[in-house]
Design a protein around this motif. Structure first.
Motif, short mmCIF file in Angstrom:
data_model
loop_
_atom_site.label_atom_id
_atom_site.label_comp_id
_atom_site.label_asym_id
_atom_site.label_seq_id
_atom_site.Cartn_x
_atom_site.Cartn_y
_atom_site.Cartn_z
N ASP A 62 0.89 -1.17 0.00
CA ASP A 62 0.00 0.00 0.00
C ASP A 62 0.93 1.22 0.00
O ASP A 62 1.46 1.61 1.04
N CYS A 65 0.37 5.26 1.98
CA CYS A 65 -0.75 4.67 2.74
C CYS A 65 -1.49 5.69 3.60
O CYS A 65 -2.62 5.41 4.05
N THR A 71 -5.11 -0.37 3.64
CA THR A 71 -4.49 -1.51 4.34
C THR A 71 -5.49 -2.13 5.32
O THR A 71 -5.63 -3.36 5.36
N ALA A 87 2.76 -1.34 4.24
CA ALA A 87 2.21 -0.01 3.99
C ALA A 87 3.35 1.00 4.10
O ALA A 87 4.15 0.94 5.03
N ALA A 115 0.13 -6.64 8.94
CA ALA A 115 0.57 -5.45 8.19
C ALA A 115 1.66 -4.74 8.96
O ALA A 115 1.62 -4.68 10.19
#
Ligand SMILES: Nc1ncnc2c1ncn2[C@@H]1O[C@H](C[S@+](CC[C@H]([NH3+])C(=O)[O-])CC(=O)[O-])[C@@H](O)[C@H]1O
Ligand SMILES: O=C(O)C(=O)Cc1ccccc1
Length: 247
Positions: A62, A65, A71, A87, A115
């Motif tokens: 991402d 971001c 995300t 991200a 993430a």
């Protein structure tokens, strides 16, 4: 934690170029929702599309971001085993808050795709092999000359069957179409509580830092970058989201 955007509400003697600092990070969720028609639908649908294309044990990027809205959506929708989202943003204020939002999401929901957030310039960051890349309203802030090289690098990193999801504000060659959609965008902002002063000052702040392209320019450039197919999947007024695929 989530304040109302009043950044351009008072008359400013000089309107400086827009930057992603702490003041913007603080009001960003409110600002983007009241400024970008279709934004909630785009974010939710990015998650859905990523969920269809992220194979097991693949990486998802991402890029740009901000607070990690795309995300967060992908973390909920991507169900493949062993997927991981990276991200990236180069604004420290955004990165700091993005980490807080993602931790809060992890604390509230089980079975999310993991993430991590990296503070980096996406023009410098080497990209690892991946299945999905998201540029959700980021490319418009990149120097126009550096857009094709960035997209080519993304294409090189994507595996066969991989996709790029690209959302952008659009510009139109036809002056009547440009005027009509721009006016409707301002009507959208007015309907969301922004004053004429706020609209005008925000417009000056972004005019030197955010340079939209036409849909044709985007689709041709995606082809030049080596993507097999590119088309739009959503448009609301002058805001659009595209998908580009790799054989
Ligand atoms: N070179 C760069 N490297 C890294 N980040 C960058 C760079 N240039 C700009 N950015 C970052 O790109 C983001 C653009 S906002 C994205 C919204 C988000 N995607 C969302 O789904 O809500 C769009 C908007 O504000 O209209 C900012 O956070 C910048 O710091
Ligand atoms: O506000 C605008 O006019 C926009 O085009 C979108 C936007 C949203 C958030 C930060 C910068 C630009």
């Amino acid at each position: 934690m989530n304040d109302v955007d009043k950044l351009f509400a008072q008359p400013l003697t000089k309107v400086s170029d827009f930057v992603f600092d702490h003041d913007v990070a603080r009001v960003f969720p409110d600002m983007i929702k009241r400024s970008v028609p279709g934004y909630p639908t785009i974010v939710e649908t990015i998650g859905l599309i990523a969920g269809q294309h992220a194979g097991p044990h693949t990486l998802i990027y991402d890029l740009g971001c901000s607070l990690g809205a795309a995300t967060q959506s992908m973390r909920r929708h991507v169900r493949s085993q062993g997927c991981r989202i990276i991200a990236v943003d180069n604004a420290p204020a955004m990165v700091e808050r993005c980490r807080e939002y993602l931790s809060a999401q992890s604390a509230m929901t089980e079975e999310l795709t993991p993430a991590e957030v990296i503070e980096a310039d996406i023009l410098e960051l080497p990209l690892q092999p991946c299945s999905v890349v998201v540029l959700n309203f980021t490319l418009q802030f990149i120097n126009p000359e550096l857009r094709l090289p960035l997209l080519s690098r993304i294409r090189q990193a994507l595996k066969p069957g991989g996709i790029l999801l690209l959302s952008e504000k659009l510009r139109f060659d036809d002056p009547d179409q440009q005027q009509r959609l721009e006016n409707l965008h301002y009507a959208f902002k007015r309907a969301n509580g922004y004053s004429e002063l706020e609209i005008a000052q925000k417009r000056s702040a972004i005019e030197n830092v955010m340079r939209p392209d036409t849909l044709d320019t985007h689709l041709q450039r995606l082809q030049q970058a080596g993507f097999s197919q590119a088309h739009s999947w959503f448009q609301c007024l002058n805001f659009c989201s595209m998908i580009a695929t790799c054989d």
